[in-house]
Design a protein around this motif. Structure first.
Motif, PDB file in Angstrom:
ATOM      1  N   ASP A 252      13.010   1.025   5.942  1.00  0.00           N
ATOM      2  CA  ASP A 252      13.825   1.130   4.642  1.00  0.00           C
ATOM      3  C   ASP A 252      13.109   2.207   3.735  1.00  0.00           C
ATOM      4  O   ASP A 252      11.915   2.380   3.368  1.00  0.00           O
ATOM      5  CB  ASP A 252      13.511  -0.514   3.663  1.00  0.00           C
ATOM      6  N   GLY A 253      14.023   3.155   3.360  1.00  0.00           N
ATOM      7  CA  GLY A 253      13.625   4.499   2.738  1.00  0.00           C
ATOM      8  C   GLY A 253      13.187   5.345   3.640  1.00  0.00           C
ATOM      9  O   GLY A 253      12.766   6.625   3.256  1.00  0.00           O
ATOM     10  N   SER A 254      13.071   5.196   4.822  1.00  0.00           N
ATOM     11  CA  SER A 254      12.196   6.071   5.883  1.00  0.00           C
ATOM     12  C   SER A 254      13.289   6.629   7.044  1.00  0.00           C
ATOM     13  O   SER A 254      13.292   7.759   7.426  1.00  0.00           O
ATOM     14  CB  SER A 254      10.838   5.483   6.359  1.00  0.00           C
TER      15      SER A 254
ATOM     16  N   ALA B 187      10.140  -8.563   0.512  1.00  0.00           N
ATOM     17  CA  ALA B 187      11.370  -9.595  -0.147  1.00  0.00           C
ATOM     18  C   ALA B 187      10.747 -10.552  -0.919  1.00  0.00           C
ATOM     19  O   ALA B 187      11.442 -10.739  -2.013  1.00  0.00           O
ATOM     20  CB  ALA B 187      12.373 -10.164   0.989  1.00  0.00           C
ATOM     21  N   LYS B 188       9.727 -11.298  -0.664  1.00  0.00           N
ATOM     22  CA  LYS B 188       9.323 -12.219  -1.753  1.00  0.00           C
ATOM     23  C   LYS B 188       8.748 -11.377  -3.027  1.00  0.00           C
ATOM     24  O   LYS B 188       8.993 -12.067  -4.048  1.00  0.00           O
ATOM     25  CB  LYS B 188       8.137 -12.972  -0.982  1.00  0.00           C
TER      26      LYS B 188
ATOM     27  N   CYS C 124       7.225  -0.412  11.993  1.00  0.00           N
ATOM     28  CA  CYS C 124       6.365  -1.120  11.058  1.00  0.00           C
ATOM     29  C   CYS C 124       6.763  -1.264   9.738  1.00  0.00           C
ATOM     30  O   CYS C 124       6.825  -0.443   9.109  1.00  0.00           O
ATOM     31  CB  CYS C 124       4.807  -0.614  11.087  1.00  0.00           C
ATOM     32  N   THR C 125       7.518  -2.523   9.383  1.00  0.00           N
ATOM     33  CA  THR C 125       8.069  -2.562   8.251  1.00  0.00           C
ATOM     34  C   THR C 125       7.710  -3.892   7.498  1.00  0.00           C
ATOM     35  O   THR C 125       7.296  -4.949   8.259  1.00  0.00           O
ATOM     36  CB  THR C 125       9.576  -2.643   8.321  1.00  0.00           C
ATOM     37  N   ASN C 126       7.933  -4.193   6.135  1.00  0.00           N
ATOM     38  CA  ASN C 126       7.676  -5.111   5.406  1.00  0.00           C
ATOM     39  C   ASN C 126       8.989  -5.955   5.517  1.00  0.00           C
ATOM     40  O   ASN C 126       8.973  -7.017   4.802  1.00  0.00           O
ATOM     41  CB  ASN C 126       7.331  -5.141   4.161  1.00  0.00           C
ATOM     42  N   LYS C 127      10.021  -5.551   5.903  1.00  0.00           N
ATOM     43  CA  LYS C 127      11.305  -6.323   5.986  1.00  0.00           C
ATOM     44  C   LYS C 127      11.199  -7.484   7.012  1.00  0.00           C
ATOM     45  O   LYS C 127      10.556  -7.256   8.140  1.00  0.00           O
ATOM     46  CB  LYS C 127      12.361  -5.493   6.321  1.00  0.00           C
TER      47      LYS C 127
ATOM     48  N   ILE D  45       7.389  -4.453  14.436  1.00  0.00           N
ATOM     49  CA  ILE D  45       6.391  -5.355  13.792  1.00  0.00           C
ATOM     50  C   ILE D  45       7.007  -5.288  12.383  1.00  0.00           C
ATOM     51  O   ILE D  45       6.994  -4.547  11.728  1.00  0.00           O
ATOM     52  CB  ILE D  45       4.923  -4.725  13.732  1.00  0.00           C
ATOM     53  N   ALA D  46       7.493  -6.586  12.140  1.00  0.00           N
ATOM     54  CA  ALA D  46       8.338  -7.075  10.889  1.00  0.00           C
ATOM     55  C   ALA D  46       7.278  -7.656   9.708  1.00  0.00           C
ATOM     56  O   ALA D  46       5.993  -7.779  10.151  1.00  0.00           O
ATOM     57  CB  ALA D  46       9.428  -7.520  11.288  1.00  0.00           C
ATOM     58  N   GLY D  47       7.758  -7.725   8.678  1.00  0.00           N
ATOM     59  CA  GLY D  47       6.964  -8.244   7.392  1.00  0.00           C
ATOM     60  C   GLY D  47       6.661  -9.778   7.795  1.00  0.00           C
ATOM     61  O   GLY D  47       5.571 -10.283   6.997  1.00  0.00           O
TER      62      GLY D  47
END
Length: 220
Positions: free
Chosen positions: A12-14, A51-52, A111-114, A136-138
């Motif tokens: 996201d944003g990248s 998201a949290k 590598c995302t926090n999503k 690798i997700a969130g």
């Protein structure tokens, strides 16, 4: 010559501008709570930590009882996953640049926090999934960025020393903690002055990325 470094991207944003869909999901959640919608720029200021945390920030801003956080976060994630590519767009020249980087011998990762389900959904919908050898997700690990574990896991999965490419202070901190060079995409969601983060290189047009990667590779 040493092997081409792995290139690990934030999402996201990248690679994608997901703010329109994120803002829409936030506002659908707020509507169910009888609260006023938020402008996209305000939602943007809450994005980057998963998201949290996004939901917690929205709830605090709109005065919603935090006891309902788990329920609302679950609702938003499910809703967003179903509709994650309705308004989201890939940044210009991303597809052609990823093709060039793969042709140059780079293995690519995310590598995302999503959350993983939303990540898979949007990558598939926007034609990005085939480019990446690992994601690798969130919620893949117990830790999320800026903890270095997710980035280290992506690097290990790709099997070669790499660079991290992202747009935010969270990404910069993650790269620094993991000991990897960081390339900043300056057209994303950075929330702090550029002078406050550490980066090895910066770009705002994906057509410039292969040359930037080559310069960094020559220095390492």
């Amino acid at each position: 010559m040493s092997p081409a470094p792995a290139l690990i991207f934030d999402l996201d944003g990248s690679l994608i501008d997901s703010l329109p869909d994120l803002a829409a999901a936030v506002n659908r959640m707020l509507a169910t709570e009888g609260r006023q919608p938020m402008a996209p720029d305000q939602v943007r200021s809450f994005v980057g930590d998963g998201a949290k945390i996004l939901v917690a920030r929205v709830m605090a801003e709109r005065g919603i009882d935090m006891a309902r956080h788990d329920a609302l976060a679950g609702r938003l994630v499910a809703d967003y996953t179903e509709r994650s590519a309705e308004l989201t767009t890939v940044y210009p020249h991303v597809h052609e640049t990823l093709e060039t980087l793969r042709s140059d011998g780079h293995r690519l990762g995310i590598c995302t926090n999503k959350p993983a389900a939303a990540t898979a959904s949007v990558l598939d919908a926007l034609g990005l999934a085939p480019f990446f050898d690992c994601v690798i997700a969130g919620d893949t690990l117990a830790e999320r960025k800026p903890h270095p574990a997710p980035l280290r896991a992506a690097s290990a999965a790709l099997g070669v020393h790499g660079l991290f490419i992202g747009d935010s202070e969270v990404d910069a901190r993650t790269a620094e903690a993991a000991g990897l060079p960081f390339l900043l995409f300056s057209a994303g969601y950075l929330r702090v002055p550029r002078s406050e983060i550490h980066f090895t290189g910066v770009f705002d047009d994906f057509r410039d990325l292969p040359q930037l990667v080559a310069r960094v590779r020559a220095l390492t």
